[in-house]
Design a protein around this motif. Structure first.
Motif, PDB file in Angstrom:
ATOM      1  N   THR A  61       0.826  -1.200   0.000  1.00 11.90           N
ATOM      2  CA  THR A  61       0.000   0.000   0.000  1.00 11.90           C
ATOM      3  C   THR A  61       0.865   1.256   0.000  1.00 11.90           C
ATOM      4  N   ALA A  62       1.887   1.278   0.850  1.00  8.96           N
ATOM      5  CA  ALA A  62       2.784   2.441   0.907  1.00  8.96           C
ATOM      6  C   ALA A  62       3.497   2.640  -0.423  1.00  8.96           C
ATOM      7  N   GLN A 107       1.068   3.804  -3.288  1.00  5.27           N
ATOM      8  CA  GLN A 107       0.707   5.223  -3.199  1.00  5.27           C
ATOM      9  C   GLN A 107       1.868   6.099  -3.640  1.00  5.27           C
ATOM     10  N   TRP A 108       3.090   5.738  -3.268  1.00  6.83           N
ATOM     11  CA  TRP A 108       4.245   6.570  -3.643  1.00  6.83           C
ATOM     12  C   TRP A 108       4.419   6.625  -5.164  1.00  6.83           C
ATOM     13  N   ILE A 124      -1.643   8.540   3.846  1.00  9.36           N
ATOM     14  CA  ILE A 124      -1.902   7.139   3.516  1.00  9.36           C
ATOM     15  C   ILE A 124      -2.615   6.415   4.656  1.00  9.36           C
ATOM     16  N   GLU A 125      -2.335   6.768   5.893  1.00  7.89           N
ATOM     17  CA  GLU A 125      -3.037   6.120   7.000  1.00  7.89           C
ATOM     18  C   GLU A 125      -4.510   6.530   7.037  1.00  7.89           C
ATOM     19  N   ARG A 167      -6.299   7.336   4.407  1.00  4.80           N
ATOM     20  CA  ARG A 167      -6.941   6.650   3.276  1.00  4.80           C
ATOM     21  C   ARG A 167      -7.029   5.145   3.516  1.00  4.80           C
ATOM     22  N   ALA A 197      -4.103   2.665  -1.325  1.00  2.00           N
ATOM     23  CA  ALA A 197      -3.485   3.520  -2.331  1.00  2.00           C
ATOM     24  C   ALA A 197      -4.525   3.987  -3.345  1.00  2.00           C
TER      25      ALA A 197
END
Length: 152
Positions: free
Chosen positions: A16-17, A20-21, A135-136, A138, A141
């Protein structure tokens, strides 16, 4: 040349991290001073920034990208000279450490002063903290690009 290194632990899984990046056009939502990022193609982005009253536009090239592990870039045009690497490390199933290292050459009096006073270090730390919050909040992603870009 100056170097900035910062890390943050985010409360989302590694995938997920990382995913998103890879959504570079969303960077203005959590990066202070970034007005716009236009993704030209899988490897190239055009940036518009406003930092300390100075507007700059420049292009970057991703030189190495391995899903769930790292993204490395460098500038290719404009008056901004930088290269960087962001890496992603699983802490456990629900937490990821995001590490960012940048090497840059401040240009102009405002950027040199910001570098000497630690303002740029604080900005990067703040950007990572805002990424964490983003991100937390949301929990997932907004998209993903899982392609591989090899060096060279």
């Amino acid at each position: 040349m100056s170097t900035v290194r910062e890390s943050v632990e985010v409360g989302v899984p590694l995938r997920t991290a990382y995913d998103q990046w890879t959504q570079f056009t969303e960077f203005p939502k959590f990066m202070e001073g970034v007005d716009q990022v236009i993704q030209v193609d899988d490897r190239h982005n055009h940036w518009a920034t406003s930092i300390a009253g100075v507007h700059r536009e420049f292009d970057t090239e991703i030189v190495d990208q391995l899903p769930d592990e790292r993204i490395a870039w460098r500038t290719t045009s404009g008056d901004v000279r930088q290269q960087g690497l962001v890496t992603f490390e699983p802490v456990d199933e629900r937490h990821t450490r995001v590490n960012l290292a940048m090497v840059f050459e401040p240009s102009g009096m405002a950027e040199k002063a910001a570098d000497m006073t630690g303002t740029l270090d604080r900005r990067v730390k703040g950007d990572l903290r805002r990424f964490k919050d983003f991100i937390e909040r949301r929990g997932e992603a907004e998209g993903a690009w899982r392609g591989r870009i090899s060096p060279g």
